[in-house]
Design a protein around this motif. Structure first.
Motif, mmCIF file in Angstrom:
data_model
loop_
_atom_site.group_PDB
_atom_site.id
_atom_site.type_symbol
_atom_site.label_atom_id
_atom_site.label_comp_id
_atom_site.label_asym_id
_atom_site.label_seq_id
_atom_site.Cartn_x
_atom_site.Cartn_y
_atom_site.Cartn_z
ATOM 1 N N LEU A 99 6.217 -1.596 10.306
ATOM 2 C CA LEU A 99 6.288 -0.615 9.216
ATOM 3 C C LEU A 99 4.873 -0.232 8.783
ATOM 4 C CD1 LEU A 99 9.146 -2.144 7.001
ATOM 5 C CD2 LEU A 99 9.332 -0.290 8.664
ATOM 6 N N ILE A 100 4.649 1.078 8.662
ATOM 7 C CA ILE A 100 3.326 1.565 8.241
ATOM 8 C C ILE A 100 3.488 2.242 6.881
ATOM 9 C CG2 ILE A 100 1.409 3.119 8.843
ATOM 10 C CD1 ILE A 100 2.635 2.858 11.796
ATOM 11 N N GLN A 101 2.714 1.809 5.914
ATOM 12 C CA GLN A 101 2.895 2.304 4.536
ATOM 13 C C GLN A 101 2.767 3.825 4.446
ATOM 14 O OE1 GLN A 101 0.754 3.649 1.971
ATOM 15 N NE2 GLN A 101 2.626 3.685 0.715
ATOM 16 N N ALA A 102 1.740 4.389 5.107
ATOM 17 C CA ALA A 102 1.503 5.833 5.005
ATOM 18 C C ALA A 102 2.705 6.634 5.508
ATOM 19 C CB ALA A 102 0.254 6.223 5.768
ATOM 20 N N LYS A 103 3.446 6.052 6.489
ATOM 21 C CA LYS A 103 4.573 6.769 7.087
ATOM 22 C C LYS A 103 5.896 6.353 6.433
ATOM 23 C CE LYS A 103 6.739 6.889 11.616
ATOM 24 N NZ LYS A 103 7.358 5.582 11.542
ATOM 25 N N ASP A 104 6.084 5.056 6.278
ATOM 26 C CA ASP A 104 7.369 4.565 5.760
ATOM 27 C C ASP A 104 7.395 4.456 4.235
ATOM 28 O OD1 ASP A 104 8.763 4.005 8.304
ATOM 29 O OD2 ASP A 104 7.049 2.685 8.613
ATOM 30 N N THR A 105 6.251 4.626 3.595
ATOM 31 C CA THR A 105 6.082 4.604 2.123
ATOM 32 C C THR A 105 6.374 3.223 1.519
ATOM 33 O OG1 THR A 105 6.799 6.903 2.105
ATOM 34 C CG2 THR A 105 6.576 5.842 -0.034
ATOM 35 N N VAL A 106 7.595 2.733 1.671
ATOM 36 C CA VAL A 106 7.914 1.417 1.091
ATOM 37 C C VAL A 106 8.039 0.405 2.232
ATOM 38 C CG1 VAL A 106 9.565 0.107 -0.296
ATOM 39 C CG2 VAL A 106 9.100 2.482 -0.858
ATOM 40 N N ILE A 107 7.179 -0.588 2.225
ATOM 41 C CA ILE A 107 7.194 -1.568 3.315
ATOM 42 C C ILE A 107 7.372 -3.004 2.809
ATOM 43 C CG2 ILE A 107 5.854 -0.183 4.968
ATOM 44 C CD1 ILE A 107 3.373 -1.834 4.030
ATOM 45 N N ASN A 108 7.352 -3.150 1.484
ATOM 46 C CA ASN A 108 7.587 -4.477 0.886
ATOM 47 C C ASN A 108 7.957 -4.297 -0.588
ATOM 48 O OD1 ASN A 108 5.161 -3.889 -0.420
ATOM 49 N ND2 ASN A 108 3.943 -5.014 1.079
ATOM 50 N N GLY A 109 8.114 -5.425 -1.276
ATOM 51 C CA GLY A 109 8.515 -5.347 -2.683
ATOM 52 C C GLY A 109 7.489 -4.638 -3.551
ATOM 53 N N ALA A 110 6.198 -4.867 -3.265
ATOM 54 C CA ALA A 110 5.143 -4.263 -4.092
ATOM 55 C C ALA A 110 5.146 -2.743 -3.946
ATOM 56 C CB ALA A 110 3.781 -4.834 -3.685
ATOM 57 N N THR A 111 5.307 -2.271 -2.730
ATOM 58 C CA THR A 111 5.342 -0.807 -2.528
ATOM 59 C C THR A 111 6.708 -0.218 -2.944
ATOM 60 O OG1 THR A 111 5.908 -1.207 -0.230
ATOM 61 C CG2 THR A 111 3.597 -0.668 -0.690
ATOM 62 N N GLY A 112 7.607 -1.092 -3.354
ATOM 63 C CA GLY A 112 8.908 -0.632 -3.872
ATOM 64 C C GLY A 112 8.754 0.279 -5.082
#
Lengths: 259, 305
Positions: A46-59
């Motif tokens: 999972l890539i943050q820039a593409k998938d936006t949410v990749i874990n609880g923090a980016t939730g």
């Protein structure tokens, strides 16, 4: 005004529409968390820039990830919530009692803003919980003070959504019909969401792209420090949109003949 | 002198080039049941909407409870209730919740909800949603909804529209009860003069946006009362005979007919006296001008009244 809000509360609590909106915004993070887990399970990184949410923090970025879904859900809800008052004639019940049209407009705006707030809180909270369970809480890279970042990001994203909610309310009061309001709100969402980018292709008008809140919502990465630095611009554009759309909506509604 | 609840002066409203209300002036005093009659499109609902402030007027003045101006009218409208055209209800809500919403809109307590449900025979509807109600039930609920705010002036637009005969009778009884028990002043409309004549105390006839006639119940009864219709070429001789018979309440129509408004059971006696006096009687008999005919005569058209 308080009386009108009490009436709105009774209508909303007994309404299926509220249940549908909250169901959509509750189920979405669960499905997405499970889906992300499966992708990771199949070996996809999972890539943050593409998938936006990749874990609880980016939730905290669930509103960014589901921007279009949240907007379309709210546009449908508002179209029916306000349009039906005109179509069923129930708007007459309040206005014929001498209630101010400004108060009526603002009570509707306030109720849908509150619903939008509850909806995005549910979406974000469930997103953070579900992603934390399946992928761990983790962190947002390059962010030191997560609490402050999360608060700023949540409020900015909510304001961007609220600006659109305010536009949908204005459209509903102008069109006075659920179906027509739905069509125009949808066209506005798609038009400003995906059409505004056309200005970027021009030299003289590229700044116009960011006169629309959806450009920020759809084309910014809220985990990137460059875009985080634009929060003040986002808040300003959102406020201007809310104020302008409310003024236009109220002025048109005040002059409207109620059938 | 009784208080004037509504005073509309020269109220006009245009949609594009079409004038839907043309200088309509109506005065309604406390305790009146004012029936607004007119064919579809005559401007009845539009007039009611202007009174309720739902549509703006192009010309004229509206005074409610002797108050004018935006603020004054807003305050006055809190003493009013309306059910204009279709019953305005929340289809997904129960009867009780519909009343709760209107109580909240009016800023009044929910205490009276049970009484109103009973008054309108809706106390057993329970969790049934308004969308599943019959039209009669919806009409009753709409009226209950207007009553929750304790109105002194009620505006009902075609309250019997679409109801079956028993529903019409029931609605008429409800309106009578509201007037007698609660002292409410009522403005109601219908395109059926016959229907309104059984409820209203005063009438206003709207035609093409103009108020063409206003009359009281007595005046209407007078204008549409039963009479003996006599057709003869010897009108002058016939008049002498009537005078000899002591009949004074009659009217000569177009020189060939006489309408006699008294001794309606003495047709045979009158006829015999006329024949004895060598008056040629072409036709004699009792008749009543139908309300519909009266309405058509006033509006001068073939509209359904």
């Amino acid at each position: 005004m308080l009386n009108l809000l009490t009436a709105e509360r009774i209508k909303l609590i007994r309404s299926k529409k509220l249940l549908i909106v909250l169901s959509i915004l509750s189920i979405l993070p669960i499905i997405q968390a499970v889906n992300s887990k499966m992708m990771v399970g199949y070996g996809t990184e999972l890539i943050q820039a593409k998938d936006t949410v990749i874990n609880g923090a980016t939730g905290i970025l669930m509103m960014e990830k589901n921007g279009l879904t949240v907007l379309l859900t709210m546009c449908a809800f508002i179209g029916f919530f306000i349009g039906e008052e005109f179509q069923n004639g129930t708007i007459r019940n309040a206005l014929s009692l001498g209630r101010s049209r400004i108060h009526y407009y603002l009570s509707k705006l306030l109720m849908v803003s509150l619903l939008a707030f509850v909806g995005v809180v549910v979406l974000t909270a469930l997103g953070m919980i579900c992603f934390s369970i399946v992928l761990g809480f983790g962190e947002v890279s390059e962010i030191n003070n997560y609490g402050w970042y999360a608060l700023k990001t949540f409020m900015t994203l909510y304001l961007l959504i609220l600006a659109n909610v305010s536009i949908y309310v204005m459209i509903s009061f102008i069109t006075k019909n659920s179906a027509i309001s739905l069509v125009w709100s949808f066209l506005y969402t798609i038009g400003t969401g995906f059409g505004a980018g056309i200005f970027l292709e021009t030299e003289h008008f590229k700044h116009v792209t960011f006169w629309f809140t959806e450009s920020f919502l759809f084309y910014s990465d809220f985990a990137s420090p460059i875009d985080v630095a634009k929060y003040s611009d986002m808040i300003l554009v959102s406020f201007i949109t809310i104020v302008l759309s409310s003024i236009i909506g109220i002025l048109v509604f005040k002059r409207a003949d109620i059938k | 002198m009784s208080e004037i609840i509504l005073k509309a002066t020269n109220v006009s409203k245009k949609y594009g080039k079409h004038k839907v209300l043309d200088k309509v002036s109506i005065k309604i005093k406390r305790g009146m049941i004012y029936g607004l009659i007119g064919e579809n499109g005559a401007g009845k609902s539009t007039f009611m909407r202007t009174v309720m402030g739902l549509i703006t007027i192009d010309e004229g003045d509206i005074e409610l409870f002797e108050k004018t101006g935006m603020k004054g009218l807003q305050q006055a409208r809190r003493k009013m209730g309306q059910s204009i055209e279709t019953p305005a209800l929340y289809p997904e809500l129960t009867a009780r919740d519909n009343l709760r919403v209107q109580a909240a809109n009016g800023g009044v307590s929910e205490r009276e909800i049970d009484d109103l449900l009973r008054l309108m025979s809706l106390e057993h509807t329970g969790k049934k949603k308004a969308k599943n109600f019959s039209l009669g039930m919806r009409q009753r609920l709409a009226i209950a909804s207007t009553l929750i705010t304790h109105p002194e002036f009620l505006i009902l637009d075609e309250p019997t529209n679409g109801l079956d005969p028993s529903g019409i009778v029931e609605m008429r009884e409800i309106i009578h009860r509201l007037v007698s028990e609660r002292g409410i002043t009522v403005l109601l409309s219908s395109h059926l003069l016959d229907e309104l004549s059984q409820i209203a105390t005063h009438y206003g006839i709207l035609h093409d946006g103009k108020l063409i006639k206003e009359l009281s119940r007595e005046e209407l009864a007078n204008e549409t009362r039963q009479y003996i219709e006599l057709e003869t070429k010897d009108v002058q001789k016939a008049v002498v005979v009537l005078d000899e018979l002591g009949i004074g309440d009659y009217e000569v129509i177009n020189g060939t007919g006489i309408n006699i408004y008294e001794r309606l059971n003495d047709v045979a006696t009158i006829n015999r006296s006329l024949v004895h006096a060598n008056v040629t009687v072409s036709r004699i008999g009792t008749t009543r001008q139908k309300l519909e005919d009266y309405f058509l005569q006033l509006t001068g058209g073939n509209h359904h009244a």
